[in-house]
Write an enzyme that holds these catalytic residues in place. Structure first.
Site, PDB file in Angstrom:
ATOM      1  N   CYS B 233      -9.425   0.487  -0.930  1.00 28.75           N
ATOM      2  CA  CYS B 233      -9.124   1.916  -0.859  1.00 28.75           C
ATOM      3  C   CYS B 233      -7.642   2.085  -1.124  1.00 28.75           C
ATOM      4  O   CYS B 233      -7.136   1.593  -2.138  1.00 28.75           O
ATOM      5  CB  CYS B 233      -9.557   2.511   0.482  1.00 28.75           C
ATOM      6  SG  CYS B 233      -8.815   1.750   1.925  1.00 28.75           S
ATOM      7  N   ARG B 238     -10.116   2.426   5.041  1.00 31.30           N
ATOM      8  CA  ARG B 238     -11.401   3.024   4.676  1.00 31.30           C
ATOM      9  C   ARG B 238     -12.324   1.977   4.065  1.00 31.30           C
ATOM     10  O   ARG B 238     -13.539   2.012   4.247  1.00 31.30           O
ATOM     11  CB  ARG B 238     -11.196   4.162   3.671  1.00 31.30           C
ATOM     12  CG  ARG B 238     -10.705   5.437   4.277  1.00 31.30           C
ATOM     13  CD  ARG B 238     -10.371   6.467   3.213  1.00 31.30           C
ATOM     14  NE  ARG B 238      -9.135   6.171   2.500  1.00 31.30           N
ATOM     15  CZ  ARG B 238      -8.656   6.870   1.473  1.00 31.30           C
ATOM     16  NH1 ARG B 238      -9.343   7.899   1.009  1.00 31.30           N
ATOM     17  NH2 ARG B 238      -7.510   6.558   0.906  1.00 31.30           N
TER      18      ARG B 238
END
Lengths: 83, 277
Positions: B233, B238
């Protein structure tokens, strides 16, 4: 600031500021882009880009509400969301 | 592996709030969140202060990780349950970190802090006292951590899953829309990467979607489960969420999280980048 695209506002419930609500920023296709928690005064802010967005507020008791905004570069778009 | 081995729900946590062998750990990007309130008996790990080396851009060492867990009163035989804000991004990152240093008995609270708050469950502001321990970590398991050279070599070979938002993937934005625009030198994505935002794996309340929905999601977006996978990410938090989905929930064997992610890749000299705008 001139280059930023800011979407900000407040979340209320029964006319009172709703702190601790979750506000999601969804793009024009409904795709999740970001999420913030409102402050004690119900305030939230996103740094986005110009275009059409949907704001979705979530709070306890399954309370949800959507608001649509058009954001422009260099401007602060103010939005009020009532649960 | 059944889901309950890696994921617990809020009811389970409420039933184990006073279990001395279960340690709740809140991991947030916003460290003020814990100070305001937290689940009773939860200790805190600060994603930036505790899990990042403060000089080099890297993890804390095995010895630093041991000192951290010892200080928080976490023993080698404790069950660690992680939760946090941002839909468990940083809790998932910490989960991956615990696995990397060999703590196998670790679980995520499904839905994290958000689901707990939306359920109006109890939050307190007093900090628990836990006796310090002598935690012993294992050597880092780099089978679950990808580095930049491997990412470059994986272009067109392995599944590369970019879990950022579509606007970050296309190159319109360099960072999520709730953070000021900064970070990498270049915008875009690693060539051949599939854009499957982490949020597609979660419901609005932050809980994970069902195994069937998740399998359909990744296969539908072109992830070939017969190949190895690297998720990335912007800074690796994430993608830790998606690593958790692929490796822990869907039992895919060779999945790595690239924690250097776009802030590293998008600043490298000479690597290929694709951009859609």
């Amino acid at each position: 600031m001139a280059t930023e695209t800011v979407i900000q506002g407040t979340v209320t419930r029964d006319g009172q500021p709703q702190g601790g609500a979750y506000v999601r920023l969804l793009d024009s296709s409904g795709e999740f882009t970001a999420e913030v928690v409102t402050s004690a005064t119900g305030a939230f802010r996103f740094f986005a880009r110009p275009g059409s967005w949907t704001l979705r507020a979530l709070a306890s008791g399954d309370a949800t509400a959507d608001a649509k905004v058009d954001a422009q570069q260099g401007q602060v778009t103010e939005t009020a969301i009532a649960l | 592996m059944p889901r309950t081995a890696v994921l617990v729900d809020a009811d389970w946590v409420e039933q184990h709030l006073d279990d001395p062998k279960v340690v709740l750990v809140e991991v947030d990007e916003d460290t003020a969140a814990y100070e305001k309130n937290h689940i009773r008996n939860a200790v805190r790990i600060d994603w930036k202060q505790d899990l990042q080396d403060q000089v080099r851009r890297d993890f804390v060492s095995k010895e630093q990780f041991e000192a951290l867990l010892s200080d928080r009163g976490i023993g080698n035989d404790d069950t660690v349950v992680l939760y946090g804000g941002n839909n468990n991004w940083f809790a998932a990152y910490a989960y991956w970190y615990f696995k990397l240093y060999g703590h196998d008995n670790v679980k995520l609270l499904d839905g994290g802090r958000k689901k707990w708050e939306l359920d109006s469950r109890e939050l307190v502001d007093d900090t628990p006292k836990r006796e310090k321990t002598q935690y012993k970590a294992k050597a880092p398991n780099n089978d679950i951590r990808a580095f930049r050279d491997e990412v470059v070599e994986s272009i067109g070979v392995k599944n590369l899953v970019d879990v950022r938002s579509p606007d970050e993937f296309s190159g319109k934005l360099l960072a999520p829309a709730h953070l000021p625009q900064e970070q990498s030198q270049r915008a875009g994505h690693v060539p051949t990467a599939k854009n499957i935002p982490w949020s597609k794996a979660a419901n609005d309340d932050g809980t994970f979607r069902s195994d069937d929905e998740l399998t359909e999601l990744y296969q539908g977006e072109g992830v070939d489960f017969s190949k190895d996978t690297i998720a990335y990410c912007r800074i690796g938090e994430r993608s830790a969420h998606t690593w958790f989905v692929l490796h822990e929930l869907l039992d895919q064997p060779n999945v790595k999280n690239y924690d250097g992610s776009w802030t590293e890749y998008g600043s490298l000299v000479g690597v290929p980048i694709e951009k859609d705008v």
